[in-house]
Design a protein around this motif. Structure first.
Motif, PDB file in Angstrom:
ATOM      1  N   GLU A  91      -2.094 -11.743  -7.833  1.00 40.81           N
ATOM      2  CA  GLU A  91      -3.539 -11.476  -7.750  1.00 40.81           C
ATOM      3  C   GLU A  91      -3.940 -11.101  -6.336  1.00 40.81           C
ATOM      4  O   GLU A  91      -4.731 -10.160  -6.126  1.00 40.81           O
ATOM      5  CB  GLU A  91      -4.329 -12.719  -8.202  1.00 40.81           C
ATOM      6  CG  GLU A  91      -4.196 -13.049  -9.684  1.00 40.81           C
ATOM      7  CD  GLU A  91      -3.004 -13.934 -10.002  1.00 40.81           C
ATOM      8  OE1 GLU A  91      -2.980 -14.507 -11.109  1.00 40.81           O
ATOM      9  OE2 GLU A  91      -2.082 -14.039  -9.149  1.00 40.81           O
ATOM     10  N   ARG A  92      -3.417 -11.790  -5.360  1.00 41.84           N
ATOM     11  CA  ARG A  92      -3.778 -11.525  -3.962  1.00 41.84           C
ATOM     12  C   ARG A  92      -3.249 -10.169  -3.506  1.00 41.84           C
ATOM     13  O   ARG A  92      -3.926  -9.433  -2.777  1.00 41.84           O
ATOM     14  CB  ARG A  92      -3.243 -12.645  -3.073  1.00 41.84           C
ATOM     15  CG  ARG A  92      -3.987 -13.971  -3.282  1.00 41.84           C
ATOM     16  CD  ARG A  92      -3.132 -15.172  -2.912  1.00 41.84           C
ATOM     17  NE  ARG A  92      -2.708 -15.142  -1.520  1.00 41.84           N
ATOM     18  CZ  ARG A  92      -1.685 -15.846  -1.040  1.00 41.84           C
ATOM     19  NH1 ARG A  92      -0.989 -16.626  -1.865  1.00 41.84           N
ATOM     20  NH2 ARG A  92      -1.374 -15.773   0.228  1.00 41.84           N
ATOM     21  N   ALA A  93      -2.021  -9.831  -3.940  1.00 44.62           N
ATOM     22  CA  ALA A  93      -1.459  -8.539  -3.571  1.00 44.62           C
ATOM     23  C   ALA A  93      -2.290  -7.393  -4.147  1.00 44.62           C
ATOM     24  O   ALA A  93      -2.575  -6.399  -3.457  1.00 44.62           O
ATOM     25  CB  ALA A  93      -0.016  -8.439  -4.053  1.00 44.62           C
ATOM     26  N   LEU A  94      -2.700  -7.542  -5.410  1.00 49.21           N
ATOM     27  CA  LEU A  94      -3.520  -6.496  -6.022  1.00 49.21           C
ATOM     28  C   LEU A  94      -4.889  -6.405  -5.347  1.00 49.21           C
ATOM     29  O   LEU A  94      -5.409  -5.304  -5.124  1.00 49.21           O
ATOM     30  CB  LEU A  94      -3.683  -6.779  -7.521  1.00 49.21           C
ATOM     31  CG  LEU A  94      -2.426  -6.583  -8.373  1.00 49.21           C
ATOM     32  CD1 LEU A  94      -2.673  -7.058  -9.795  1.00 49.21           C
ATOM     33  CD2 LEU A  94      -1.976  -5.128  -8.353  1.00 49.21           C
ATOM     34  N   ALA A  95      -5.472  -7.551  -5.009  1.00 46.44           N
ATOM     35  CA  ALA A  95      -6.780  -7.548  -4.351  1.00 46.44           C
ATOM     36  C   ALA A  95      -6.719  -6.864  -2.991  1.00 46.44           C
ATOM     37  O   ALA A  95      -7.681  -6.217  -2.567  1.00 46.44           O
ATOM     38  CB  ALA A  95      -7.294  -8.981  -4.205  1.00 46.44           C
ATOM     39  N   ASP A  96      -5.577  -6.984  -2.317  1.00 42.09           N
ATOM     40  CA  ASP A  96      -5.428  -6.364  -0.996  1.00 42.09           C
ATOM     41  C   ASP A  96      -5.027  -4.909  -1.075  1.00 42.09           C
ATOM     42  O   ASP A  96      -5.006  -4.208  -0.053  1.00 42.09           O
ATOM     43  CB  ASP A  96      -4.372  -7.122  -0.175  1.00 42.09           C
ATOM     44  CG  ASP A  96      -4.872  -8.471   0.312  1.00 42.09           C
ATOM     45  OD1 ASP A  96      -6.101  -8.696   0.290  1.00 42.09           O
ATOM     46  OD2 ASP A  96      -4.034  -9.302   0.731  1.00 42.09           O
ATOM     47  N   GLY A  97      -4.687  -4.435  -2.260  1.00 44.64           N
ATOM     48  CA  GLY A  97      -4.320  -3.035  -2.425  1.00 44.64           C
ATOM     49  C   GLY A  97      -2.978  -2.660  -1.830  1.00 44.64           C
ATOM     50  O   GLY A  97      -2.761  -1.497  -1.470  1.00 44.64           O
ATOM     51  N   VAL A  98      -2.054  -3.619  -1.724  1.00 44.98           N
ATOM     52  CA  VAL A  98      -0.750  -3.282  -1.160  1.00 44.98           C
ATOM     53  C   VAL A  98      -0.004  -2.344  -2.103  1.00 44.98           C
ATOM     54  O   VAL A  98      -0.236  -2.343  -3.312  1.00 44.98           O
ATOM     55  CB  VAL A  98       0.090  -4.547  -0.877  1.00 44.98           C
ATOM     56  CG1 VAL A  98      -0.629  -5.468   0.091  1.00 44.98           C
ATOM     57  CG2 VAL A  98       0.421  -5.287  -2.165  1.00 44.98           C
ATOM     58  N   LYS A  99       0.870  -1.562  -1.554  1.00 47.68           N
ATOM     59  CA  LYS A  99       1.632  -0.592  -2.337  1.00 47.68           C
ATOM     60  C   LYS A  99       3.029  -1.093  -2.686  1.00 47.68           C
ATOM     61  O   LYS A  99       3.667  -0.577  -3.606  1.00 47.68           O
ATOM     62  CB  LYS A  99       1.748   0.738  -1.580  1.00 47.68           C
ATOM     63  CG  LYS A  99       0.398   1.333  -1.183  1.00 47.68           C
ATOM     64  CD  LYS A  99      -0.528   1.482  -2.378  1.00 47.68           C
ATOM     65  CE  LYS A  99      -1.875   2.078  -1.967  1.00 47.68           C
ATOM     66  NZ  LYS A  99      -2.836   2.072  -3.102  1.00 47.68           N
ATOM     67  N   ILE A 100       3.509  -2.093  -1.937  1.00 47.37           N
ATOM     68  CA  ILE A 100       4.829  -2.669  -2.167  1.00 47.37           C
ATOM     69  C   ILE A 100       4.683  -4.183  -2.276  1.00 47.37           C
ATOM     70  O   ILE A 100       4.028  -4.818  -1.456  1.00 47.37           O
ATOM     71  CB  ILE A 100       5.808  -2.335  -1.022  1.00 47.37           C
ATOM     72  CG1 ILE A 100       5.997  -0.829  -0.905  1.00 47.37           C
ATOM     73  CG2 ILE A 100       7.155  -3.028  -1.246  1.00 47.37           C
ATOM     74  CD1 ILE A 100       6.658  -0.174  -2.097  1.00 47.37           C
ATOM     75  N   HIS A 101       5.287  -4.745  -3.288  1.00 48.80           N
ATOM     76  CA  HIS A 101       5.275  -6.188  -3.515  1.00 48.80           C
ATOM     77  C   HIS A 101       6.726  -6.572  -3.825  1.00 48.80           C
ATOM     78  O   HIS A 101       7.621  -5.726  -3.737  1.00 48.80           O
ATOM     79  CB  HIS A 101       4.344  -6.494  -4.691  1.00 48.80           C
ATOM     80  CG  HIS A 101       3.991  -7.930  -4.885  1.00 48.80           C
ATOM     81  ND1 HIS A 101       3.654  -8.777  -3.854  1.00 48.80           N
ATOM     82  CD2 HIS A 101       3.923  -8.683  -6.029  1.00 48.80           C
ATOM     83  CE1 HIS A 101       3.376  -9.980  -4.345  1.00 48.80           C
ATOM     84  NE2 HIS A 101       3.539  -9.947  -5.655  1.00 48.80           N
ATOM     85  N   GLY A 102       7.005  -7.822  -4.145  1.00 46.84           N
ATOM     86  CA  GLY A 102       8.391  -8.140  -4.462  1.00 46.84           C
ATOM     87  C   GLY A 102       8.692  -9.616  -4.507  1.00 46.84           C
ATOM     88  O   GLY A 102       7.804 -10.436  -4.776  1.00 46.84           O
ATOM     89  N   ALA A 103       9.955  -9.946  -4.236  1.00 47.27           N
ATOM     90  CA  ALA A 103      10.433 -11.320  -4.335  1.00 47.27           C
ATOM     91  C   ALA A 103      11.364 -11.622  -3.166  1.00 47.27           C
ATOM     92  O   ALA A 103      11.991 -10.721  -2.608  1.00 47.27           O
ATOM     93  CB  ALA A 103      11.177 -11.533  -5.655  1.00 47.27           C
TER      94      ALA A 103
END
Length: 216
Positions: free
Chosen positions: A125-137
């Motif tokens: 949720e936080r990554a989407l709210a910040d509009g990041v283009k790369i996420h992961g583990a």
């Protein structure tokens, strides 16, 4: 080959546990899943582990007056099974500095974000709210500070314009299942070498030693 006796700590269904158990079936895998321990008596992962012929144990945190007696009970179980490495896989209890320090360099955790970004809960949720283009583990060695510690492996996923927390979580989880067994193999074989706050991988360049997949 001497395989490291490994315990997996769970609180629920243990999807990452399953990926570790599956990987450890290979004859050349350097870790043996010798115990699955849960702080929840009806954790779904216990039935799976038992069906795989793995020893299981429940240490209910609610049965103890505080964190220290609970962790000392867990420690006694780990010692009785000759455990050398510990993997946290959805274990929903904060661990005390005493327990963590005892297992420093020998306890791994997987986190659904590219640490050091998005420590804690609700990472997608936080990554989407910040509009990041790369996420992961990230898989890392556990230290007393939450979601910190030397990074062993990471995998990246591209964030899509139509992603929801659920769709993003599902793709990240796929990567967790891929990198956690790899990280455990590196730790169990001794190839993951902690140098200060970083991990160097034996046989790989010192720069970027953590394993990072291409964005997908």
């Amino acid at each position: 080959m001497s395989r490291k006796r490994t315990a997996i700590l769970i609180s629920g269904r243990g999807s990452n546990m399953r990926s570790l158990v599956s990987a450890a079936k290979a004859e050349d895998f350097p870790a043996e899943i010798a115990l699955v321990l849960s702080n929840v008596g009806d954790a779904a992962g216990l039935e799976f582990a038992s069906g795989e012929g793995i020893a299981t144990k429940v240490v209910e945190h609610k049965s103890f007056a505080g964190r220290e007696p609970f962790e000392r009970a867990m420690q006694a179980v780990l010692e009785s099974h000759g455990i050398e490495l510990v993997c946290l896989a959805g274990f929903m209890r904060l661990l005390s500095p005493w327990f963590v320090e005892h297992w420093r360099g020998r306890m791994l955790n997987v986190h659904p974000a590219l640490l050091p970004s998005y420590r804690g809960l609700h990472t997608h949720e936080r990554a989407l709210a910040d509009g990041v283009k790369i996420h992961g583990a990230t898989v890392h060695f556990v230290v007393p500070e939450m979601d910190a510690g030397p990074i062993i492996a990471q995998a990246a996923v591209a964030v899509r314009g139509d992603d929801t927390p659920e769709t993003l979580a599902a793709r990240v989880l796929e990567q967790e299942h891929r990198i956690y067994p790899r990280a455990l193999a590196l730790a169990a074989s001794g190839a993951a070498i902690v140098q200060g706050e970083r991990v160097a991988i034996a046989g790989e360049p010192a720069v970027g030693a953590a394993l990072v997949s291409p964005a997908i």
